[in-house]
Design a protein around this motif. Sequence first.
Motif, PDB file in Angstrom:
ATOM      1  N   CYS A  94     -46.067 -58.172 -67.003  1.00 51.92           N
ATOM      2  CA  CYS A  94     -46.447 -56.766 -66.905  1.00 51.92           C
ATOM      3  C   CYS A  94     -45.402 -56.071 -66.039  1.00 51.92           C
ATOM      4  O   CYS A  94     -45.356 -56.302 -64.832  1.00 51.92           O
ATOM      5  N   ALA A  95     -44.571 -55.271 -66.664  1.00 52.04           N
ATOM      6  CA  ALA A  95     -43.540 -54.534 -65.940  1.00 52.04           C
ATOM      7  C   ALA A  95     -44.126 -53.236 -65.417  1.00 52.04           C
ATOM      8  O   ALA A  95     -44.664 -52.436 -66.194  1.00 52.04           O
ATOM      9  N   ALA A  96     -44.022 -53.036 -64.107  1.00 44.13           N
ATOM     10  CA  ALA A  96     -44.628 -51.872 -63.463  1.00 44.13           C
ATOM     11  C   ALA A  96     -43.558 -50.917 -62.964  1.00 44.13           C
ATOM     12  O   ALA A  96     -42.470 -51.345 -62.540  1.00 44.13           O
ATOM     13  N   SER A  97     -43.870 -49.639 -63.003  1.00 45.07           N
ATOM     14  CA  SER A  97     -42.965 -48.637 -62.462  1.00 45.07           C
ATOM     15  C   SER A  97     -43.758 -47.404 -62.075  1.00 45.07           C
ATOM     16  O   SER A  97     -44.873 -47.186 -62.549  1.00 45.07           O
ATOM     17  N   GLY A  98     -43.166 -46.604 -61.167  1.00 46.90           N
ATOM     18  CA  GLY A  98     -43.787 -45.343 -60.794  1.00 46.90           C
ATOM     19  C   GLY A  98     -44.730 -45.399 -59.607  1.00 46.90           C
ATOM     20  O   GLY A  98     -45.369 -44.391 -59.287  1.00 46.90           O
ATOM     21  N   PHE A  99     -44.848 -46.556 -58.976  1.00 45.28           N
ATOM     22  CA  PHE A  99     -45.700 -46.674 -57.795  1.00 45.28           C
ATOM     23  C   PHE A  99     -45.210 -47.836 -56.946  1.00 45.28           C
ATOM     24  O   PHE A  99     -44.352 -48.620 -57.366  1.00 45.28           O
ATOM     25  N   ALA A 100     -45.767 -47.950 -55.727  1.00 43.49           N
ATOM     26  CA  ALA A 100     -45.339 -48.981 -54.771  1.00 43.49           C
ATOM     27  C   ALA A 100     -45.977 -50.310 -55.139  1.00 43.49           C
ATOM     28  O   ALA A 100     -46.985 -50.732 -54.563  1.00 43.49           O
ATOM     29  N   PHE A 101     -45.390 -50.973 -56.102  1.00 44.05           N
ATOM     30  CA  PHE A 101     -45.952 -52.193 -56.682  1.00 44.05           C
ATOM     31  C   PHE A 101     -46.334 -53.225 -55.631  1.00 44.05           C
ATOM     32  O   PHE A 101     -47.409 -53.821 -55.699  1.00 44.05           O
ATOM     33  N   ARG A 102     -45.469 -53.425 -54.639  1.00 45.41           N
ATOM     34  CA  ARG A 102     -45.711 -54.504 -53.674  1.00 45.41           C
ATOM     35  C   ARG A 102     -46.969 -54.278 -52.855  1.00 45.41           C
ATOM     36  O   ARG A 102     -47.509 -55.220 -52.281  1.00 45.41           O
ATOM     37  N   ASN A 103     -47.432 -53.058 -52.782  1.00 43.18           N
ATOM     38  CA  ASN A 103     -48.620 -52.754 -51.979  1.00 43.18           C
ATOM     39  C   ASN A 103     -49.910 -52.704 -52.787  1.00 43.18           C
ATOM     40  O   ASN A 103     -50.997 -52.714 -52.228  1.00 43.18           O
ATOM     41  N   TYR A 104     -49.765 -52.642 -54.111  1.00 45.74           N
ATOM     42  CA  TYR A 104     -50.918 -52.399 -54.954  1.00 45.74           C
ATOM     43  C   TYR A 104     -51.682 -53.664 -55.301  1.00 45.74           C
ATOM     44  O   TYR A 104     -51.116 -54.764 -55.394  1.00 45.74           O
ATOM     45  N   CYS A 105     -52.972 -53.494 -55.515  1.00 44.47           N
ATOM     46  CA  CYS A 105     -53.846 -54.531 -56.042  1.00 44.47           C
ATOM     47  C   CYS A 105     -53.586 -54.610 -57.544  1.00 44.47           C
ATOM     48  O   CYS A 105     -53.648 -53.592 -58.237  1.00 44.47           O
ATOM     49  N   MET A 106     -53.316 -55.815 -58.034  1.00 45.70           N
ATOM     50  CA  MET A 106     -52.985 -55.979 -59.448  1.00 45.70           C
ATOM     51  C   MET A 106     -53.930 -56.980 -60.088  1.00 45.70           C
ATOM     52  O   MET A 106     -54.396 -57.928 -59.436  1.00 45.70           O
ATOM     53  N   GLY A 107     -54.182 -56.776 -61.372  1.00 49.25           N
ATOM     54  CA  GLY A 107     -55.098 -57.689 -62.044  1.00 49.25           C
ATOM     55  C   GLY A 107     -54.824 -57.793 -63.537  1.00 49.25           C
ATOM     56  O   GLY A 107     -54.137 -56.944 -64.114  1.00 49.25           O
ATOM     57  N   TRP A 108     -55.353 -58.842 -64.120  1.00 47.17           N
ATOM     58  CA  TRP A 108     -55.318 -59.057 -65.564  1.00 47.17           C
ATOM     59  C   TRP A 108     -56.753 -59.070 -66.098  1.00 47.17           C
ATOM     60  O   TRP A 108     -57.638 -59.691 -65.482  1.00 47.17           O
ATOM     61  N   SER A 109     -56.944 -58.411 -67.222  1.00 49.58           N
ATOM     62  CA  SER A 109     -58.230 -58.410 -67.910  1.00 49.58           C
ATOM     63  C   SER A 109     -57.970 -58.676 -69.385  1.00 49.58           C
ATOM     64  O   SER A 109     -56.811 -58.673 -69.828  1.00 49.58           O
ATOM     65  N   ARG A 110     -59.037 -58.883 -70.144  1.00 45.26           N
ATOM     66  CA  ARG A 110     -58.874 -59.027 -71.584  1.00 45.26           C
ATOM     67  C   ARG A 110     -60.036 -58.360 -72.307  1.00 45.26           C
ATOM     68  O   ARG A 110     -61.126 -58.218 -71.765  1.00 45.26           O
ATOM     69  N   GLN A 111     -59.739 -57.962 -73.532  1.00 47.29           N
ATOM     70  CA  GLN A 111     -60.712 -57.273 -74.373  1.00 47.29           C
ATOM     71  C   GLN A 111     -60.725 -57.943 -75.737  1.00 47.29           C
ATOM     72  O   GLN A 111     -59.715 -57.893 -76.457  1.00 47.29           O
TER      73      GLN A 111
END
Length: 123
Positions: A22-39
Amino acid sequence: EVRLVESGGQLVQSGGSLRLSCAASGFAFRNYCMGWSRQAPGKEREGLARDNTIPSATYYADSVKGRFTISRDNAKNTLYLQMDSLKPEDTAIYLCAAAPPPCQRSLSQYVHWGQGTQVTVSS
């Protein structure tokens, strides 16, 4: 602009492995809570794994514990999901999500979502 772009989903045989990114951009990635979900079709969205920053902790759903591993590379602003011992019931669209700290345990904490990547596991 916040962007989350998942990749790595594909058709795989039961028992196989995949690594999603998951490539992230536009925010402070290192500080953010990140997660994986599925549908999966006809099912509710299921939270699979969380990599929390503040407070620091990693959580897994019982359905994937011991088989999936969440990790991140802050230098690359990328979140990963290593999936091993895949089963046909793992077939779904996999999505990554982001939330500002402090991190919580509910899916409702996530304010940014990617479009998802399809994982299909054949029996």
